[in-house]
Scaffold this active site. Structure first.
Site, PDB file in Angstrom:
ATOM      1  N   HIS A 116      83.043  51.335  49.664  1.00 18.83           N
ATOM      2  CA  HIS A 116      82.104  50.230  49.825  1.00 18.83           C
ATOM      3  C   HIS A 116      80.685  50.657  49.506  1.00 18.83           C
ATOM      4  O   HIS A 116      79.880  49.860  49.068  1.00 18.83           O
ATOM      5  CB  HIS A 116      82.218  49.578  51.210  1.00 18.83           C
ATOM      6  CG  HIS A 116      81.538  50.328  52.303  1.00 18.83           C
ATOM      7  ND1 HIS A 116      82.194  51.206  53.114  1.00 18.83           N
ATOM      8  CD2 HIS A 116      80.254  50.316  52.719  1.00 18.83           C
ATOM      9  CE1 HIS A 116      81.340  51.701  53.984  1.00 18.83           C
ATOM     10  NE2 HIS A 116      80.157  51.182  53.770  1.00 18.83           N
ATOM     11  N   ARG A 166      83.309  39.200  47.649  1.00 19.70           N
ATOM     12  CA  ARG A 166      83.598  40.161  48.720  1.00 19.70           C
ATOM     13  C   ARG A 166      82.766  39.788  49.944  1.00 19.70           C
ATOM     14  O   ARG A 166      81.633  40.245  50.105  1.00 19.70           O
ATOM     15  CB  ARG A 166      83.250  41.581  48.260  1.00 19.70           C
ATOM     16  CG  ARG A 166      84.188  42.141  47.204  1.00 19.70           C
ATOM     17  CD  ARG A 166      83.832  43.588  46.917  1.00 19.70           C
ATOM     18  NE  ARG A 166      84.885  44.305  46.220  1.00 19.70           N
ATOM     19  CZ  ARG A 166      84.898  44.555  44.910  1.00 19.70           C
ATOM     20  NH1 ARG A 166      83.903  44.144  44.158  1.00 19.70           N
ATOM     21  NH2 ARG A 166      85.885  45.228  44.370  1.00 19.70           N
ATOM     22  N   ARG A 176      86.954  35.721  49.374  1.00 19.76           N
ATOM     23  CA  ARG A 176      87.947  36.563  50.041  1.00 19.76           C
ATOM     24  C   ARG A 176      87.594  36.693  51.514  1.00 19.76           C
ATOM     25  O   ARG A 176      86.439  36.951  51.867  1.00 19.76           O
ATOM     26  CB  ARG A 176      87.992  37.954  49.388  1.00 19.76           C
ATOM     27  CG  ARG A 176      89.062  38.823  50.006  1.00 19.76           C
ATOM     28  CD  ARG A 176      89.239  40.114  49.263  1.00 19.76           C
ATOM     29  NE  ARG A 176      88.113  41.009  49.441  1.00 19.76           N
ATOM     30  CZ  ARG A 176      87.999  42.189  48.829  1.00 19.76           C
ATOM     31  NH1 ARG A 176      88.926  42.583  47.975  1.00 19.76           N
ATOM     32  NH2 ARG A 176      86.957  42.965  49.033  1.00 19.76           N
ATOM     33  N   GLU A 223      98.018  43.742  46.491  1.00 17.37           N
ATOM     34  CA  GLU A 223      97.425  45.084  46.390  1.00 17.37           C
ATOM     35  C   GLU A 223      98.181  46.109  47.230  1.00 17.37           C
ATOM     36  O   GLU A 223      97.788  47.262  47.300  1.00 17.37           O
ATOM     37  CB  GLU A 223      95.938  45.045  46.769  1.00 17.37           C
ATOM     38  CG  GLU A 223      95.626  44.371  48.086  1.00 17.37           C
ATOM     39  CD  GLU A 223      94.127  44.190  48.342  1.00 17.37           C
ATOM     40  OE1 GLU A 223      93.313  44.753  47.610  1.00 17.37           O
ATOM     41  OE2 GLU A 223      93.796  43.484  49.307  1.00 17.37           O
ATOM     42  N   ASP A 226      93.211  48.896  45.098  1.00 19.90           N
ATOM     43  CA  ASP A 226      94.079  49.250  46.223  1.00 19.90           C
ATOM     44  C   ASP A 226      95.525  49.409  45.795  1.00 19.90           C
ATOM     45  O   ASP A 226      96.254  50.225  46.365  1.00 19.90           O
ATOM     46  CB  ASP A 226      93.960  48.196  47.333  1.00 19.90           C
ATOM     47  CG  ASP A 226      92.710  48.424  48.143  1.00 19.90           C
ATOM     48  OD1 ASP A 226      92.483  49.579  48.546  1.00 19.90           O
ATOM     49  OD2 ASP A 226      91.944  47.465  48.349  1.00 19.90           O
ATOM     50  N   CYS A 257      91.461  41.605  39.487  1.00 18.12           N
ATOM     51  CA  CYS A 257      90.056  41.742  39.886  1.00 18.12           C
ATOM     52  C   CYS A 257      89.683  43.172  40.265  1.00 18.12           C
ATOM     53  O   CYS A 257      88.601  43.408  40.775  1.00 18.12           O
ATOM     54  CB  CYS A 257      89.704  40.774  41.010  1.00 18.12           C
ATOM     55  SG  CYS A 257      90.683  40.980  42.484  1.00 18.12           S
TER      56      CYS A 257
HETATM   57  C1  PEP Z   1      90.908  45.846  44.685  1.00 20.45           C
HETATM   58  O1  PEP Z   1      91.473  46.385  45.635  1.00 20.45           O
HETATM   59  O2  PEP Z   1      91.231  46.042  43.499  1.00 20.45           O
HETATM   60  C2  PEP Z   1      89.793  44.899  44.903  1.00 20.45           C
HETATM   61  C3  PEP Z   1      89.324  44.171  43.927  1.00 20.45           C
HETATM   62  O3  PEP Z   1      89.255  44.817  46.116  1.00 20.45           O
HETATM   63  P1  PEP Z   1      88.348  45.942  46.811  1.00 20.45           P
HETATM   64  O4  PEP Z   1      87.953  46.927  45.750  1.00 20.45           O
HETATM   65  O5  PEP Z   1      87.189  45.223  47.394  1.00 20.45           O
HETATM   66  O6  PEP Z   1      89.265  46.500  47.829  1.00 20.45           O
HETATM   67 MG    MG Z   2      91.310  45.693  47.628  1.00 15.04          MG
END
Ligand code: PEP
Ligand code: MG
Length: 589
Positions: free
Chosen positions: A194, A297, A333, A432, A456, A503
């Site tokens: 993050h 996000r 999300r 994911e 993920d 994504c």
């Molecule tokens: C992912 O997991 O690919 C995603 C887009 O979400 P994040 O990176 O926020 O976990």
């Molecule tokens: Mg993710």
């Protein structure tokens, strides 16, 4: 065209590092720590009046930074410099300092002593939030000393400086941006995904170095940092420096607006969506002409603050997002807190293995008050608007239904209270987790749309913590198991007639784009700054050749075979774990 990074020459001194947030920065090092007295005149005697004057100047600087961050990031409602101001005016500290100065001692020595005592105490604290405060204390002590000597760098902020830190928290990033830092180097690998996402949203180039590199990064050293490729150079060869400065200019140029309709070279329509964490990115996506927001996000405003935003504050943020989103289309999300996305005010949820712990909807179920507050806010913001809600970390049909039940209960309660809201949002599932892949048809039947979170998906299929540098080389997005999982997800979406987008980072990888396209993905959600590059790549691709590439690649059961098909150099994971994420491309999110 995607700029090519100049290769290094023997004259360069490269410090091994890992890419974290893209962008090229050149500047001089500023180490975040308790400085020695910058004037070298630490024995000088100051009056109490002069010390108070330095406190006032420091206060004014901090307020100016706060105003600057507000003008750039609307949703940082919190006072990110609030803790700084509280420390600056702390009675114990002031009594200690003024007492020493009245006794005729040099002010700098007394300031160092008083702050040093608290730094020592905080750094030994078992409470993570207190340990986090150490950097704040160091920063204020340095500012005070500089202001005592008449300002200088403390007042000017960090313009042109590349900041070296041993820990970085979301509020630190905001402060660096407020002070106009050119880039940041995190020592010791304490980064979390993050922090990378946030640094990218804030356009702050960032790399992570291990402690062995730190020795060379001394105050004032001129360095060149490439956060996308994971490069850090000192005493760079002038030619390399020039080439990089051109790259830097290209990187910093405003992103180019998109051609009105994204098509492959043979006329297949592709939807180009934006991943958004800050409202300013929503604005950018709209200005550039994206087809919508494929992923908002929603945890980012939670991570930027010292306390969770309340329902009305969230309504305001989501409403503004929906108003900004191109075509009014945004997939909001639900909170994906937990894992490496720990808000400072939930320190106890970390658990022994955060990636496998209370994350995403698991976290939300553990905190029902936070969960219902967010769902109510989203439904209220969606009143009279098109509304799509995306669920992170769905692991079963049951968990999808459980979240849907919460959404229905919130809608019923809003209806009961006569509060305007959207009673029937479209509900999507992030695919994911491996369990969601195995059940993807059944989940697709329940959901209105699907989004593949490849960041993920790769992490969990390969059992590689995406924020652990030690295993970064095993994070191989083109691993045959990942590709087969993506194949299954696409098939399920087709069978059930559900819209599907990608994504995660794979969506902006120029090498993997033709593969994904050839497998049948026609909607990609990428960071706004990458939209035009991804569009350029898509416009150069043909569906028939991409499909043939996908068929050949998917037939390979080995990583080596996939790499051969994609024209990638033999995988770095066989060369040892020190290689950076990505294959020399830009790690995105
Ligand atoms: C992912 O997991 O690919 C995603 C887009 O979400 P994040 O990176 O926020 O976990
Ligand atoms: Mg993710």
């Amino acid at each position: 065209m995607i700029p090519v990074a100049p290769s290094e020459t023997p004259a360069d001194i490269s410090i091994p590092c890992v890419a974290a947030a893209d962008g090229v920065a050149m500047g001089t090092i500023h180490v975040l720590r308790l400085d020695p007295d910058p004037s070298g005149d630490s024995a000088r005697i100051f009056s109490v009046e002069e010390v108070r004057q330095a406190v006032e100047s420091t206060h004014a600087q901090l307020e100016a930074f706060q105003r600057r961050i507000h003008s750039r990031i609307e949703e940082s409602v919190t006072q990110v410099f609030r803790a700084h101001l509280a420390i600056l005016h702390d009675k114990d500290l002031m009594d200690w300092i003024e007492g020493g100065v009245r006794a005729g001692r040099p002010a700098v020595a007394v300031i160092r002593e008083a702050y040093g005592h608290h730094i020592e105490m905080f750094s030994r604290s078992p409470v993570a939030r207190l340990r986090e405060k150490v950097q704040d204390l160091e920063d204020i002590a340095n500012r005070l000393v500089r202001n005592l000597h008449g300002g200088g760098q403390g007042g000017a902020g960090l313009h042109g400086r590349i900041v070296v830190a041993h820990a970085l928290y979301p509020s630190d990033l905001l402060r660096l941006v407020a002070q106009d830092a050119a880039g940041a180097i995190l020592i010791g690998g304490g980064t979390t995904a993050h922090i990378n996402v946030l640094a990218r949203s804030l356009q702050l180039p960032l790399v992570v170095c291990d402690a062995s590199g730190a020795g060379r990064l001394t105050e004032g050293t001129a360095v060149l940092l490439d956060g996308g490729r994971g490069r850090l150079m000192i005493s760079a060869d002038p030619e390399v420096l020039t080439a990089y400065s051109q790259l830097s200019a290209a990187d910093q140029a405003a992103p180019r607006p998109l051609h009105p309709c994204t098509m492959t070279a043979d006329g297949c329509r592709v939807r180009l969506l934006a991943n958004v964490g800050l409202l300013s990115e929503g604005q950018m996506a709209r200005d550039l002409g994206a087809d919508g927001v494929g992923l908002y996000r929603s945890e980012i405003p939670f991570l930027l603050r010292d306390d969770p935003p309340n329902e009305d504050e969230q309504v305001d943020i989501y409403r503004r997002l929906l108003d900004l989103a191109p075509g009014g289309d945004a997939a909001i999300r639900l909170l994906d807190l937990g894992g490496d996305k720990i808000a400072a005010y939930f320190p106890h949820d970390l658990g022994p293995n955060p990636s496998l712990g209370l994350r995403g909807i698991r976290f939300s179920f553990r905190h029902p008050e936070i969960f219902t507050c967010q769902v109510r806010a989203i439904l209220r913001a969606g009143h009279g608007r098109r509304l799509r809600i995306l669920m992170p970390m769905v692991s079963s049909v049951d968990s999808f239904r459980d979240v849907r039940a919460v959404i229905e209960r919130c809608a019923a309660s809003l209806a009961g209270a006569g509060i305007p809201h959207n009673p029937a949002p479209s509900l999507g599932a992030m695919i994911e987790l491996p369990s969601a892949v195995l059940l993807v048809q059944e989940i697709a039947r329940e959901a209105d749309f699907l989004a593949i979170g490849t960041n993920d998906l790769v992490q969990y299929i390969l059992a590689v913590d995406r924020s652990d540098d030690q295993v970064a080389a095993w994070y191989v997005p083109w691993h045959p198991a990942v590709l087969r999982a993506v194949r299954q997800i696409i098939d399920a979406a087709v069978v059930c007639g559900r819209p599907l987008s990608v994504c995660g980072d794979m969506a902006c990888d120029p090498v993997l784009l033709p593969l994904l396209l050839g497998m049948g993905i026609t909607a990609f959600s990428v960071p706004p700054r990458r939209l035009s590059r991804v569009q350029d790549a898509i416009r150069g691709l043909r569906m028939d050749t991409s499909a043939a590439l996908a068929a050949r690649t998917l037939a390979s059961p080995t990583i080596a075979g996939v790499e051969e098909q994609l024209g990638l150099p033999p995988s770095r994971f066989r060369r040892g774990p020190a290689a950076p994420l990505g294959h020399g491309g830009v790690k995105e999110s």
